[in-house]
Each structure stands twice: as structure tokens, then as C-alpha cells.
Write a protein that holds these residues in place. Structure first.
Motif, PDB file in Angstrom:
ATOM      1  N   MET A 154       0.845  -1.181   0.000  1.00 26.45           N
ATOM      2  CA  MET A 154       0.000   0.000   0.000  1.00 26.45           C
ATOM      3  C   MET A 154       0.885   1.237   0.000  1.00 26.45           C
ATOM      4  N   SER A 171      -4.243  -2.092   7.960  1.00 22.04           N
ATOM      5  CA  SER A 171      -5.167  -1.273   7.195  1.00 22.04           C
ATOM      6  C   SER A 171      -6.524  -1.287   7.886  1.00 22.04           C
ATOM      7  N   VAL A 208      -7.022   6.372  -0.435  1.00 25.98           N
ATOM      8  CA  VAL A 208      -6.054   6.458   0.659  1.00 25.98           C
ATOM      9  C   VAL A 208      -6.367   5.376   1.691  1.00 25.98           C
ATOM     10  N   HIS A 209      -5.385   4.554   1.990  1.00 18.90           N
ATOM     11  CA  HIS A 209      -5.528   3.529   3.023  1.00 18.90           C
ATOM     12  C   HIS A 209      -5.149   4.141   4.366  1.00 18.90           C
ATOM     13  N   ILE A 210      -6.036   4.006   5.343  1.00 19.10           N
ATOM     14  CA  ILE A 210      -5.778   4.503   6.693  1.00 19.10           C
ATOM     15  C   ILE A 210      -5.178   3.354   7.498  1.00 19.10           C
ATOM     16  N   ILE A 211      -3.997   3.589   8.063  1.00 20.66           N
ATOM     17  CA  ILE A 211      -3.278   2.564   8.818  1.00 20.66           C
ATOM     18  C   ILE A 211      -3.421   2.843  10.311  1.00 20.66           C
ATOM     19  N   THR A 258      -1.117   7.153   8.212  1.00 21.02           N
ATOM     20  CA  THR A 258      -1.362   6.582   9.540  1.00 21.02           C
ATOM     21  C   THR A 258      -2.338   7.462  10.315  1.00 21.02           C
ATOM     22  N   VAL A 260     -10.409   2.708   4.043  1.00 23.04           N
ATOM     23  CA  VAL A 260      -9.982   3.297   2.779  1.00 23.04           C
ATOM     24  C   VAL A 260     -10.856   4.513   2.530  1.00 23.04           C
ATOM     25  N   GLY A 291      -3.201  12.665  -0.109  1.00 22.84           N
ATOM     26  CA  GLY A 291      -3.211  11.299  -0.601  1.00 22.84           C
ATOM     27  C   GLY A 291      -4.250  11.070  -1.687  1.00 22.84           C
ATOM     28  N   ASN A 344      -0.068   4.225  -1.078  1.00 23.73           N
ATOM     29  CA  ASN A 344      -0.837   5.443  -0.845  1.00 23.73           C
ATOM     30  C   ASN A 344      -1.590   5.284   0.467  1.00 23.73           C
ATOM     31  N   SER A 345      -0.832   5.421   1.550  1.00 26.91           N
ATOM     32  CA  SER A 345      -1.434   5.213   2.867  1.00 26.91           C
ATOM     33  C   SER A 345      -1.037   6.347   3.804  1.00 26.91           C
TER      34      SER A 345
END
Length: 89
Positions: free
Chosen positions: A1, A35, A27-30, A6, A38, A21, A3-4
Motif C-alpha cells: 500500500m 489497514s 487512501v488507506h488509513i493505517i 497513519t 480506505v 493522498g 498510498n497510505s
């Protein structure tokens, strides 16, 4: 990923981190190194849910208009009569 972002970065930078992003796509939210969610642009969300405009590449405004379902329930004669009454003032 690649395009992430945090959760910590979102807390620090706010919406700017997500908006940056989104310029590159979803955008992946970590959260806790996993993950968690999104985030999609509004246009992408509408496209995926089928609620957005159905515009094909190269489609003209008239072509798009002709593909739309009719929403009216009045007959042509009724509309013509109403317009004739409005014009006779």
C-alpha cells in the motif's frame, strides 16, 4: 500500500494528510500497523455505487440527456394546455 496515511499523521496534520493522498487515488488509513479503512474521493464513491452520472468518454450533453429516464407523469397534451393558458394573459 503505497498510498497510505497513519492515524497518527491524520491526528497531526488533519484533513490535509487525506486530501494530499487523494490526489494519487484511494487512501488507506493505517491503524496499529494494519489497514483499517480506505478513503475515496466523492467522484470515485459515486462511480462505485452507481449513483453518479453515467457519462461515457466523448458523450455530448445531448447524448447524456437522452439516456436519462423520464421522471415526469404529465402527458404532452396536458403540458401544452397549461402553457397555452399561461400565454393567454
Amino acid at each position: 500500500m503505497n498510498n497510505s496515511v497513519t492515524v497518527a499523521e491524520i491526528k497531526r496534520r488533519g484533513m490535509a494528510a487525506i486530501e494530499e493522498g487523494l490526489r494519487r487515488g484511494p487512501v488507506h488509513i493505517i491503524k496499529r500497523n494494519k489497514s483499517a479503512a480506505v478513503v475515496l474521493s466523492e467522484a470515485e464513491y459515486l462511480r462505485l455505487t452507481g449513483k453518479g452520472p453515467s457519462v461515457a468518454p466523448g458523450m455530448t450533453a445531448l447524448q447524456w440527456l437522452l439516456t436519462q429516464p423520464s421522471a415526469g407523469t404529465r402527458e404532452k397534451d396536458d403540458i401544452d394546455a397549461t402553457l397555452a393558458e399561461e400565454r393567454n394573459w
